[in-house]
Design an enzyme around this catalytic site. Sequence first.
Site, mmCIF file in Angstrom:
data_model
loop_
_atom_site.group_PDB
_atom_site.id
_atom_site.type_symbol
_atom_site.label_atom_id
_atom_site.label_comp_id
_atom_site.label_asym_id
_atom_site.label_seq_id
_atom_site.Cartn_x
_atom_site.Cartn_y
_atom_site.Cartn_z
ATOM 1 N N GLU A 51 20.199 31.779 1.134
ATOM 2 C CA GLU A 51 21.076 31.151 0.140
ATOM 3 C C GLU A 51 20.508 29.861 -0.427
ATOM 4 O OE1 GLU A 51 24.281 29.057 -1.797
ATOM 5 O OE2 GLU A 51 23.090 28.320 -0.102
ATOM 6 N N ASP A 52 19.781 29.087 0.363
ATOM 7 C CA ASP A 52 19.208 27.843 -0.125
ATOM 8 C C ASP A 52 17.763 27.728 0.339
ATOM 9 O OD1 ASP A 52 19.076 25.490 -1.498
ATOM 10 O OD2 ASP A 52 20.321 24.328 -0.136
ATOM 11 N N HIS A 108 24.135 26.872 5.420
ATOM 12 C CA HIS A 108 24.433 27.047 3.994
ATOM 13 C C HIS A 108 23.480 26.110 3.237
ATOM 14 C CE1 HIS A 108 27.910 27.397 0.803
ATOM 15 N NE2 HIS A 108 26.738 27.816 0.347
ATOM 16 N N ILE A 110 21.026 23.044 2.372
ATOM 17 C CA ILE A 110 20.085 22.281 3.184
ATOM 18 C C ILE A 110 19.431 21.197 2.340
ATOM 19 C CG2 ILE A 110 19.544 24.108 4.845
ATOM 20 C CD1 ILE A 110 17.052 24.756 3.170
ATOM 21 N N ASN A 160 29.466 22.515 0.684
ATOM 22 C CA ASN A 160 28.612 23.549 0.103
ATOM 23 C C ASN A 160 27.138 23.168 0.142
ATOM 24 O OD1 ASN A 160 27.128 24.980 -2.131
ATOM 25 N ND2 ASN A 160 29.096 25.983 -2.397
ATOM 26 N N ASP A 161 26.810 21.995 -0.407
ATOM 27 C CA ASP A 161 25.415 21.577 -0.471
ATOM 28 C C ASP A 161 25.328 20.070 -0.291
ATOM 29 O OD1 ASP A 161 22.687 21.905 -0.734
ATOM 30 O OD2 ASP A 161 22.700 21.919 -2.924
ATOM 31 N N ASN A 216 29.133 22.524 -6.429
ATOM 32 C CA ASN A 216 28.232 23.403 -5.685
ATOM 33 C C ASN A 216 26.910 22.709 -5.405
ATOM 34 O OD1 ASN A 216 26.386 25.698 -5.111
ATOM 35 N ND2 ASN A 216 28.129 26.971 -5.656
ATOM 36 N N ASN A 262 22.555 26.425 -6.774
ATOM 37 C CA ASN A 262 21.711 25.359 -6.228
ATOM 38 C C ASN A 262 20.730 24.824 -7.271
ATOM 39 O OD1 ASN A 262 22.637 25.220 -3.461
ATOM 40 N ND2 ASN A 262 21.765 27.266 -3.221
#
Length: 351
Positions: A51-52, A108, A110, A160-161, A216, A262
């Site tokens: 995801e990241d 999630h 990073i 989330n981020d 996000n 992202n």
Amino acid sequence: MKRIIQRIALVLLIVIIAFVAHILISTGFFRTVENKFEGTIVKKISIPGAEDITISQSNGFALISSTNREIYPPVKEEKGGLYLMDLENENFNLTHLTASFSQSFAPHGISMIKKNKDSVYKVMAINHTLNGHSIEVFTLQDKNLVHEKTLKHTSLVSPNDLVLIDENRFYITNDHKYTDGFGKILEEYLGLSISNVLYYDGKNYTEVANGIAYANGINYDPKRNLLFVASPRAFLVKVYSRNVDGSLEFIEDIPCSTGVDNIEIDVNGNLWIGAHPNLLRFGSYAKGKKETSPSEIIKITYRGKNDYNIEQVYTNDGTVMSGSTVATPFKDLIISGNVMDDHFLILKTKN
């Protein structure tokens, strides 16, 4: 009396039609997504839910957040990990950095920052478990990742981020204000701008930005002192300047016409973003109701207020990559991750 009832019914019908139309238009439902990329797929890397992804340009490696999820958001405990990928080797070998990490771990968003000239990095990862949310803090040296501590706080409602400013300070997004019930439904379907950004100064969490529709991805450009926040539900990237005390000054919104996720920043200060062209389709895909979801990668060249351009780098109907979330450039490569595929892609652009 009959005419009054008919008029009320007509007004209600108009309201319902307007409500449905707003949802469909604002989520990209009517957009046609074609397969387009002027480049090649170098390799598919087989790990789930990358995801990241973030890059060390100086040391030539990628840090990858991977979680094996069946649906999103999760309804049962998931097992994930952080991986290091060597970008200087054409085999793109992976090292599982958290194989011995004993806690429940479903990473999630990073962020990492270099601590010194000896290639030691501070790494932070948002962790979602059935017992709540946390931020796991690590030190990375070579290919050894050591867990330092776990950060928890009541203000981390739906993290989330995050992005590190230095070894102790960071910004973090909450993508929801409401995490369940009718409030969450209204927030998602109406696209309510009620999520926020927090700043952690090493001791305290402070809200520094709000009024965001699904806050996000987040990233910081220290050269220009600019903070960028993705608002996928509003199809916007929000731009802020950072004050000395960590507070933010809003500059402008960048309309992107896609559900931005992202944000990564290349060596020239350009923004690279994985995105969801059709949010309703993505929602169904994330819940396991659809097999695929379209993907998009955009590049934003930001020169200052009202001075930017957006380039569409990659689009796919979901058959090659579904639910793209991140696009990280390294030389002529783009490392592109996603929410739930069992692999991620290494793309190569044409010179």
